[in-house]
Design an enzyme around this catalytic site. Structure first.
Site, mmCIF file in Angstrom:
data_model
loop_
_atom_site.group_PDB
_atom_site.id
_atom_site.type_symbol
_atom_site.label_atom_id
_atom_site.label_comp_id
_atom_site.label_asym_id
_atom_site.label_seq_id
_atom_site.Cartn_x
_atom_site.Cartn_y
_atom_site.Cartn_z
ATOM 1 N N ARG A 74 53.582 28.016 -23.692
ATOM 2 C CA ARG A 74 54.214 28.222 -25.002
ATOM 3 C C ARG A 74 53.752 29.517 -25.661
ATOM 4 N NH1 ARG A 74 56.242 22.846 -26.456
ATOM 5 N NH2 ARG A 74 57.259 23.870 -28.185
ATOM 6 N N ASP A 103 64.111 25.689 -23.587
ATOM 7 C CA ASP A 103 63.404 24.440 -23.901
ATOM 8 C C ASP A 103 63.739 23.405 -22.826
ATOM 9 O OD1 ASP A 103 61.742 23.218 -26.224
ATOM 10 O OD2 ASP A 103 63.118 21.639 -25.591
ATOM 11 N N ARG A 115 55.915 30.148 -32.352
ATOM 12 C CA ARG A 115 55.607 30.222 -33.781
ATOM 13 C C ARG A 115 54.279 30.841 -34.163
ATOM 14 N NH1 ARG A 115 56.913 24.252 -35.380
ATOM 15 N NH2 ARG A 115 56.103 24.014 -33.262
ATOM 16 N N ARG A 174 63.339 34.375 -35.108
ATOM 17 C CA ARG A 174 63.868 33.012 -35.119
ATOM 18 C C ARG A 174 64.916 32.808 -36.221
ATOM 19 N NH1 ARG A 174 66.032 29.272 -35.323
ATOM 20 N NH2 ARG A 174 65.538 27.061 -35.122
ATOM 21 N N TYR A 209 62.562 11.623 -24.018
ATOM 22 C CA TYR A 209 63.314 12.122 -25.191
ATOM 23 C C TYR A 209 64.713 11.510 -25.228
ATOM 24 C CZ TYR A 209 59.622 15.489 -26.051
ATOM 25 O OH TYR A 209 58.407 16.057 -26.351
HETATM 26 O O1 1CP Z 1 56.552 30.649 -24.304
HETATM 27 C C1 1CP Z 1 57.050 29.534 -24.139
HETATM 28 O O2 1CP Z 1 56.517 28.723 -23.378
HETATM 29 C C2 1CP Z 1 58.272 29.202 -24.893
HETATM 30 C C3 1CP Z 1 59.305 28.428 -24.143
HETATM 31 C C4 1CP Z 1 59.183 26.917 -24.337
HETATM 32 C C5 1CP Z 1 58.762 25.970 -23.389
HETATM 33 C C6 1CP Z 1 58.175 26.252 -22.006
HETATM 34 C C7 1CP Z 1 59.587 26.196 -25.499
HETATM 35 C C8 1CP Z 1 60.089 26.802 -26.755
HETATM 36 N N1 1CP Z 1 59.487 24.850 -25.211
HETATM 37 C C9 1CP Z 1 58.966 24.691 -23.942
HETATM 38 C C10 1CP Z 1 58.703 23.433 -23.245
HETATM 39 C C11 1CP Z 1 58.731 22.142 -23.976
HETATM 40 N N2 1CP Z 1 59.559 21.732 -24.973
HETATM 41 C C12 1CP Z 1 57.899 21.046 -23.634
HETATM 42 C C13 1CP Z 1 56.919 21.039 -22.468
HETATM 43 C C14 1CP Z 1 55.659 21.761 -22.777
HETATM 44 C C15 1CP Z 1 54.731 21.065 -23.751
HETATM 45 O O3 1CP Z 1 54.385 19.885 -23.528
HETATM 46 O O4 1CP Z 1 54.359 21.732 -24.732
HETATM 47 C C16 1CP Z 1 58.210 19.989 -24.484
HETATM 48 C C17 1CP Z 1 57.571 18.599 -24.504
HETATM 49 C C18 1CP Z 1 59.272 20.418 -25.348
HETATM 50 C C19 1CP Z 1 59.995 19.604 -26.381
HETATM 51 C C20 1CP Z 1 60.020 20.234 -27.719
HETATM 52 N N3 1CP Z 1 60.572 21.458 -27.982
HETATM 53 C C21 1CP Z 1 59.494 19.719 -28.924
HETATM 54 C C22 1CP Z 1 58.854 18.341 -29.106
HETATM 55 C C23 1CP Z 1 57.397 18.337 -28.783
HETATM 56 C C24 1CP Z 1 56.823 16.923 -28.971
HETATM 57 O O5 1CP Z 1 55.640 16.841 -29.333
HETATM 58 O O6 1CP Z 1 57.518 15.913 -28.724
HETATM 59 C C25 1CP Z 1 59.708 20.679 -29.927
HETATM 60 C C26 1CP Z 1 59.318 20.607 -31.375
HETATM 61 C C27 1CP Z 1 60.381 21.785 -29.304
HETATM 62 C C28 1CP Z 1 60.869 23.009 -29.985
HETATM 63 C C29 1CP Z 1 60.431 24.299 -29.450
HETATM 64 N N4 1CP Z 1 60.520 24.698 -28.112
HETATM 65 C C30 1CP Z 1 60.083 25.983 -27.979
HETATM 66 C C31 1CP Z 1 59.681 26.431 -29.300
HETATM 67 C C32 1CP Z 1 59.154 27.807 -29.612
HETATM 68 C C33 1CP Z 1 59.898 25.372 -30.191
HETATM 69 C C34 1CP Z 1 59.660 25.361 -31.713
HETATM 70 C C35 1CP Z 1 60.961 25.439 -32.458
HETATM 71 C C36 1CP Z 1 61.206 26.695 -33.235
HETATM 72 O O7 1CP Z 1 60.592 27.731 -33.077
HETATM 73 O O8 1CP Z 1 62.085 26.619 -34.109
#
Ligand code: 1CP
Length: 359
Positions: free
Chosen positions: A39, A89, A43, A52, A165
């Site tokens: 990640r 994502d 943010r 964003r 999910y």
């Molecule tokens: O640099 C990077 O890695 C960014 C790309 C990326 C990746 C690899 C994002 C952007 N999401 C993910 C994977 C992801 N998404 C996972 C697996 C990795 C982990 O466990 O951290 C999971 C579980 C998600 C699901 C997800 N996406 C959630 C829910 C998390 C939870 O606790 O249930 C949320 C809030 C997101 C949103 C998201 N995805 C990525 C970003 C930058 C964001 C934040 C939203 C935003 O900026 O508005």
């Protein structure tokens, strides 16, 4: 969509590469180890928060190749990481299967929860690649934009994690609905998992065709599964996905991340066929060095809270990880994604300290 003419991936891998991550993934020992952070785009970076704002809905942001390329590049420019991970994502897969996904500020993802077997007929792979074509264009754009020493990582969520999910309708504390469907009616739950195995393998194959040089499978919620269920819903789907990828691209390395698997990490690395495994921060380093590193390349495992808090405790832990995993192939990373309140200066400090390590 037009495919750029890239040499085939196996030709690329046969050539000497200046990409440190690919060197390690082909079992060369590289010291100091390559660094990237799960990640790493997102943010915690002020430039991401500004970018964003250009799309209202988070998935619209992911499906905009220009914005997604820029978000991927931001941490590379700032820290010179050895790898860039495609900005997207894991939830684009349910979205592409027809289960609409929305992200509401602060509350995370929302999906129309699948209530059981009757809802499976609402899912379809008919538009999968059409729906995901902006992601493939992002991959192509990244291969053009990235510096020659930076490896491009594609990724997908593992079927179990994505299924949680889809069944819970969003994030969850205990995944009780998904687990009880899997216990109560494992035949129909298998149908959902089969669909996800195939869609995920197809999706990753396309990412590789368009230029991803390695792929990571994120099984973020694997750790809630008891032993037998872990074999059935985390290991077996990963094994099937790895085998499909290897059939088509024998030389493309695959990284698995069954977060929280504990002692079952050992079964995961032996049984799935992954080339590398990402370990979470609870995995003892000495055990990882002795038990996992002989089979696979190990990636990890700094505590993301320690990176956010910084200071000398951070320095000490970086040194301990480098020392304990440094005898085998190692990729420096966190044990889970970077936290949004992490000061970027701490990330710079981490990179400096690792790079200063004598080669
Ligand atoms: O640099 C990077 O890695 C960014 C790309 C990326 C990746 C690899 C994002 C952007 N999401 C993910 C994977 C992801 N998404 C996972 C697996 C990795 C982990 O466990 O951290 C999971 C579980 C998600 C699901 C997800 N996406 C959630 C829910 C998390 C939870 O606790 O249930 C949320 C809030 C997101 C949103 C998201 N995805 C990525 C970003 C930058 C964001 C934040 C939203 C935003 O900026 O508005």
């Amino acid at each position: 969509m037009k495919l750029r003419t890239l040499p085939s991936q196996s030709v690329l891998l046969a050539m000497p590469t200046e990409k440190k991550l690919l060197q390690v993934l082909t079992r060369q020992k590289v010291s100091p180890p390559p660094i990237w952070l799960m990640r790493q785009a997102g943010r915690f970076l002020p430039e991401y928060r500004e970018l964003r704002q250009k799309a209202e809905n988070f998935l619209d942001f992911c499906y905009n190749p220009e914005l997604a390329v820029e978000a991927t590049l931001q941490p590379i420019r700032r820290f010179g990481f050895d790898a860039a991970i495609l900005f997207s994502d894991i939830l684009v897969i349910p979205d592409a299967l027809g289960q609409q996904v929305t992200f509401e500020g602060g509350v995370g993802p929302k999906l129309n929860a699948l209530d059981g077997p009757d809802d499976l007929s609402k899912l379809s792979t008919a538009n999968l690649h059409e729906h995901l074509s902006p992601v493939y264009r992002t991959v192509e754009g990244l291969r053009e934009a990235l510096p020659p020493e930076t490896t491009l990582i594609g990724f997908a969520g593992a079927p179990w994690t994505v299924a949680t999910y889809m069944v819970e309708g969003g994030s969850s504390r205990d995944y009780a609905k998904t687990r009880s469907w899997a216990y109560r009616d494992s035949d129909t739950f298998s149908q959902l998992m089969d669909l996800l195995v195939n869609a995920t393998a197809d999706y990753l194959i396309r990412q590789i065709r368009h230029g991803a040089e390695t792929v990571q499978l994120f099984d973020s919620w694997a750790g809630i599964l008891p032993e037998q269920e872990f074999h059935r819903w985390s290991i077996d789907p990963a094994r099937r996905i790895v085998s499909r990828l290897k059939q088509e691209f024998p030389d493309i390395p695959v990284i698995g991340f069954p977060r929280g698997a504990g002692a079952l990490y050992a079964d995961y690395v032996v049984e799935t066929g992954v080339d590398a495994v990402s370990i979470d921060s609870s995995v003892p380093l000495q055990w990882a060095a002795e038990t996992l590193q002989q089979h696979v390349i190990v990636q990890g495992n700094l505590d993301n809270v320690l990176l956010a808090s910084g200071g000398e405790a951070l320095d000490r832990e970086i040194d301990r990880i480098l020392e304990t995993l440094g005898n085998g192939p190692h990729i420096f990373n966190l044990g889970h994604g970077i936290l949004p309140h992490t000061p970027p200066e701490n990330v710079a400090r981490l990179c400096d300290r690792i790079r200063k390590q004598a080669g």
